[in-house]
Design an enzyme around this catalytic site. Structure first.
Site: not given
Ligand code: BG6
Length: 476
Positions: A175, A376
């Site tokens: 990211e 993700e």
């Molecule tokens: C992304 C990141 O922003 O989203 C992760 O790459 C992160 O590291 C994921 O965990 C989900 O966000 P959150 O705040 O729910 O953990």
């Protein structure tokens, strides 16, 4: 069949949120180790020194460090083709500045990759996922300093050479576009505010952020070039937090505001990585932010020579952009926006929008025309563990609709390489530091303060995903 036969089904994690073992095997502190726990309404804080009265959840995380064999066995059982993980920089170079790497750290990842190989799972490795060695933040103010480039490239080179026969798929910075936002100053770039003496505070310094990003772009490009020299079979991608926005209305002002938001949030970084140059609109962005970028001779050539092989991104949600300041706002991954009346949200206010994924895939493929990968995606939710079971129909529903959207996009003509839902085994939330914001197919018995057995339990979604993979996405 819609999905290609070599489609990379799997799951994603990051060392800072999953690995733990923060003070074992010669590892140094990373910036994530200094981040306290928070909550949906309580921001996390980075402390400059250890405070025994505070809790730092990333230090224990999910304890993959001690449980990797068990975890990989669970991934194998689900049928994973790939596993996204990251290497903790401070496990390899505890301060970032040592002349030689920490052998014990290198050996740990050797063991993990060997275990994955035995399980028939291809690693997908992020070199930097929100965790600079903390020492580099203290000494240089993180990526604000150009010297970080060489230190990172040295780290990347050690990883590429050591694992050249074990890892083929790499991502440089997770990211990277987090650096476009004030908070990205610390977790992405490791940049503190000059003058902070105890805790990091949210004072934004755009010139440092944009300069830090420029240094990361250079580091990424140099790493890509070097990686290809070390092993021409390497596939090295970038990773962008996809901010999928819609114009709130047909008002041309909203449409333009939305177009500018795509430029700022997604394409500024994407264009540098994929096209190897800053887009034309970058000058406007610098001007608006009062930034005069220090671009040295040769920098632009480096960017040209280190373009990525594929475009990876995270996708969780979408929101709207409007010029009407009175509209209700919603939270988001890196960036919230205006509430969309057609969408529901999770308990952290992230709006659920599977169709936005199809839109996004088409948009990205249309612009870049290189393979895409969703590294993700997922639903952060509260889960109840009762008698060793978790009935997470809500998560299955979320994932099912996103897989359907992927199918539609592939049928639209998009070249999609793979799908690794986030936090496939529960881990610490990056945003809130909570454990109870869970994404996994596997429940990890730790609470927000790291209490619990740490034992793993298969959720209902585990069996659902197992079937999806076994049928290559035909049965969802
Ligand atoms: C992304 C990141 O922003 O989203 C992760 O790459 C992160 O590291 C994921 O965990 C989900 O966000 P959150 O705040 O729910 O953990």
């Amino acid at each position: 069949m819609t999905f290609p036969s070599n489609f990379m089904w799997g799951g994603a994690t990051a060392a800072n949120q999953f690995e733990g073992g923060y003070n074992e095997g010669g590892r140094g502190l990373s910036i994530a180790d200094m981040q306290t726990n928070g909550a949906v309404d309580k921001p996390r804080v980075i402390t400059l020194e250890d405070d025994p009265n505070l809790y730092y959840p990333n230090r224990q995380a999910s304890d993959f460090y001690h449980r990797y064999k068990e975890d990989i066995a669970l991934m194998k059982e689900m049928g994973f083709k790939t596993f996204r993980m990251s290497i903790s920089w401070s496990r390899i170079f505890p301060t970032g500045e040592e002349a030689t790497p920490n052998e014990e750290g290198l050996k740990f990842y050797d063991d993990v990759f060997d275990e994955l190989k035995k399980a028939g799972i291809e690693p997908l490795v992020t070199l930097s996922h929100y965790e600079n060695p903390f020492y580099l933040t203290k000494k240089y103010n993180g990526w604000a300093d150009r010297r970080l480039i060489d230190l990172f490239v040295k780290f990347a080179e050690v990883c590429f050479r050591r694992y050249k026969d074990k890892v083929t798929y790499w991502l440089t910075f997770n990211e990277i576009n987090a650096g476009m936002y004030p908070f990205g100053q610390y977790n992405g770039l490791g940049i503190f505010n000059p003058g902070s003496t105890d805790t990091w505070n949210l004072k934004d310094i755009p010139s440092l952020r944009f300069q830090g990003l420029h240094h990361q772009f250079l580091a990424s490009a140099l790493a890509v070039k070097l990686g290809h020299e070390i092993n021409p079979n390497f596939k090295i991608g970038c990773m962008v937090a996809l901010t999928a926005n819609y114009a709130y209305s047909a008002n041309p002002d909203d449409q333009i505001a939305n177009q500018l938001s795509w430029q700022y949030c997604n394409y500024y970084c994407g264009d540098v990585h994929v096209r190897g140059e800053y887009p034309a609109f970058a000058k406007r962005i610098w001007k608006e932010n009062g930034v005069e970028l220090d671009i040295k001779e040769g920098d632009l050539q480096i960017l040209k020579e280190g373009t990525v092989d594929f475009f990876a991104f995270s996708y969780y949600m979408s929101s709207c952009i409007s010029t009407d300041e009175t509209l209700k706002k919603t939270a988001g991954n890196l960036f919230g926006g205006v509430k969309n009346p057609y969408l529901k949200a999770n308990d952290w206010g992230w709006q659920i929008d599977p169709k936005g994924l199809r839109f996004t895939l088409n948009e990205l493929y249309g612009r870049y025309n290189i393979p895409l990968m969703i590294v993700e995606n997922g639903l952060g939710a509260y889960d109840d563990l009762v008698d060793g079971q978790v009935h997470d129909e809500y998560r299955i529903e979320y994932l099912r609709e996103h897989v359907r959207a992927m199918k539609d996009a592939i049928e639209d003509g998009v070249d999609l390489m793979g799908y690794t839902p986030w936090g496939c085994i529960d881990l610490v939330s990056a945003g809130s530091g909570e454990m109870k914001k869970r994404y996994g197919f596997v429940y990890v018995d730790f609470d927000d303060l790291g209490q619990g057995s740490g034992d793993r339990f298969r959720k209902d979604s585990f069996f659902w995903y197992q079937k999806v993979i076994a049928t290559n996405g035909e049965e969802i």
